[in-house]
Design a protein around this motif. Sequence first.
Motif, PDB file in Angstrom:
ATOM      1  N   THR A 104       0.818  -1.203   0.000  1.00 40.70           N
ATOM      2  CA  THR A 104       0.000   0.000   0.000  1.00 40.70           C
ATOM      3  C   THR A 104       0.863   1.269   0.000  1.00 40.70           C
ATOM      4  N   ALA A 105       2.069   1.185   0.502  1.00 40.20           N
ATOM      5  CA  ALA A 105       2.963   2.344   0.531  1.00 40.20           C
ATOM      6  C   ALA A 105       3.413   2.759  -0.875  1.00 40.20           C
ATOM      7  N   HIS A 106       3.208   1.905  -1.880  1.00 40.43           N
ATOM      8  CA  HIS A 106       3.620   2.206  -3.251  1.00 40.43           C
ATOM      9  C   HIS A 106       2.558   2.981  -4.042  1.00 40.43           C
ATOM     10  N   PHE A 107       1.374   3.187  -3.456  1.00 39.71           N
ATOM     11  CA  PHE A 107       0.261   3.780  -4.206  1.00 39.71           C
ATOM     12  C   PHE A 107       0.606   5.163  -4.776  1.00 39.71           C
ATOM     13  N   ALA A 108       1.114   6.065  -3.969  1.00 39.18           N
ATOM     14  CA  ALA A 108       1.416   7.429  -4.434  1.00 39.18           C
ATOM     15  C   ALA A 108       2.501   7.415  -5.505  1.00 39.18           C
ATOM     16  N   GLU A 109       3.566   6.641  -5.284  1.00 37.28           N
ATOM     17  CA  GLU A 109       4.637   6.562  -6.289  1.00 37.28           C
ATOM     18  C   GLU A 109       4.119   5.968  -7.584  1.00 37.28           C
ATOM     19  N   PHE A 110       3.300   4.931  -7.469  1.00 38.91           N
ATOM     20  CA  PHE A 110       2.733   4.330  -8.675  1.00 38.91           C
ATOM     21  C   PHE A 110       1.907   5.358  -9.444  1.00 38.91           C
ATOM     22  N   ASN A 111       1.070   6.131  -8.743  1.00 37.92           N
ATOM     23  CA  ASN A 111       0.243   7.137  -9.415  1.00 37.92           C
ATOM     24  C   ASN A 111       1.102   8.162 -10.150  1.00 37.92           C
ATOM     25  N   GLU A 112       2.225   8.574  -9.574  1.00 41.06           N
ATOM     26  CA  GLU A 112       3.124   9.514 -10.243  1.00 41.06           C
ATOM     27  C   GLU A 112       3.681   8.906 -11.530  1.00 41.06           C
ATOM     28  N   LEU A 113       4.111   7.647 -11.459  1.00 38.69           N
ATOM     29  CA  LEU A 113       4.643   6.953 -12.639  1.00 38.69           C
ATOM     30  C   LEU A 113       3.561   6.793 -13.699  1.00 38.69           C
ATOM     31  N   TYR A 114       2.381   6.407 -13.275  1.00 36.45           N
ATOM     32  CA  TYR A 114       1.245   6.183 -14.165  1.00 36.45           C
ATOM     33  C   TYR A 114       0.856   7.484 -14.876  1.00 36.45           C
ATOM     34  N   ASP A 115       0.725   8.559 -14.093  1.00 33.35           N
ATOM     35  CA  ASP A 115       0.349   9.851 -14.680  1.00 33.35           C
ATOM     36  C   ASP A 115       1.396  10.329 -15.686  1.00 33.35           C
TER      37      ASP A 115
END
Length: 134
Positions: A88-99
């Motif tokens: 769950t700690a990867h959610f924000a980083e993933f969203n940045e990569l995805y965006d």
Amino acid sequence: MTEKTAITPPTHTTPPAKFSHGVRKGNILQVAGQVGFLPAVPGQPPTPAGDSLREQTLQTLANVRAVLEEGGASWEDVVMMRIYLTDTAHFAEFNELYDAYFADLKSVPAARTTVYVGLPAGLLVEIDALAVLG
């Protein structure tokens, strides 16, 4: 009745069980869950792109794109994506990569669901997609 066609890009190995990397039926293309393995090397086991979420996410997206393209689709045709993260700690980083990855997308972005799962050791992300063509 339209037949189903299995989609396997040349960059992918044979799946480890009885499933296809992608299946196209008519104008529907379902991409099976892809992970961050580097392109296949004959006779070698699959190798993750790296240990970081960034490396694995970018490779996973490349693997999904390879199935889409082999099936005659593009990101513009994707209507649904499911993201599977191990932490769950990867959610924000993933969203940045995805965006950042989809910053130049010209159509409406796909609907998306994110869930948290267990994946084989060392894998951090898995992504599947549903595309509608034409």
